[in-house]
Design a protein around this motif. Sequence first.
Motif, PDB file in Angstrom:
ATOM      1  N   ALA A 112      33.905  31.312  35.303  1.00  0.00           N
ATOM      2  CA  ALA A 112      35.248  31.028  35.789  1.00  0.00           C
ATOM      3  C   ALA A 112      35.838  29.871  34.995  1.00  0.00           C
ATOM      4  O   ALA A 112      35.116  29.023  34.461  1.00  0.00           O
ATOM      5  N   TRP A 149      38.872  30.689  39.543  1.00  0.00           N
ATOM      6  CA  TRP A 149      39.994  31.634  39.556  1.00  0.00           C
ATOM      7  C   TRP A 149      40.984  31.297  40.658  1.00  0.00           C
ATOM      8  O   TRP A 149      42.187  31.536  40.538  1.00  0.00           O
ATOM      9  N   LEU A 154      41.779  36.821  33.988  1.00  0.00           N
ATOM     10  CA  LEU A 154      40.564  37.325  34.639  1.00  0.00           C
ATOM     11  C   LEU A 154      40.082  38.604  33.967  1.00  0.00           C
ATOM     12  O   LEU A 154      38.889  38.765  33.696  1.00  0.00           O
ATOM     13  N   LEU A 189      41.008  34.904  43.411  1.00  0.00           N
ATOM     14  CA  LEU A 189      42.348  34.864  42.822  1.00  0.00           C
ATOM     15  C   LEU A 189      43.417  34.997  43.909  1.00  0.00           C
ATOM     16  O   LEU A 189      44.397  34.243  43.944  1.00  0.00           O
TER      17      LEU A 189
END
Length: 236
Positions: free
Chosen positions: A13, A18, A34, A120
Amino acid sequence: MSLTQTAAPRAPAPEGGWQALARRRGLFAALTELHTATWAGVLPLGPTGYAIVPALVLASATAVRTGAATPAGDPAGLRTVAVVPAGDGDLIAVRYQPAGSGPTEPVDELPEWSLDLARLRLGLSQALLDATVTHLRERRAGDVPLLLQQLVKGALADAVTEQLEMCCVLAAPASGEPAGAALVDLHRQITLTDRMLLRLLGASGFTLDGPGRTVHASELLADVWAGGPPPEGHHV
């Protein structure tokens, strides 16, 4: 382009994760990064053969990940079913269905990908909370800012509590990460929290430049990866 099934390792990450990236930069930029970091040219599909991706990700895909054990086949099997405005950029909803085949059968899920999407989406939910607080601070009912009204404060407290609970779940060590039904529930909890915040924004949440489009696109990501109606014909 030749589309074959290709697995990708879980990407590290970015700094802050994220969740922080999405809160800071928005859906379109965070989802693009991503995909690029995790799949590097591979287009992952949901269990029923759908995906929602930025146009650049779709155009650069050289393979698909269907979860099945056989090659994905001809790229003509990818069909655009909707354009999904996401506030900071349009996403493309596609379905994979090779020529001459029947409806796509459910395939193996990709839980680590769905988990990163949950991170996310939670970051986007936190950004929605930030925007909601700013909006309510600037609006008044008589001499009192809406932010200080008792019912509004109660609703905001509920949203913050939900988000903190989800942060704790996502902060669990790898051995305790949510999967299966728990992961589906987590995506559903994010969706319900977003809807709670949108109600506090009133009509401003649903204007062309309001956050409603991002919330809708976030929900569709959950539908594709965590179960829900297909994104056929969705327009905002």
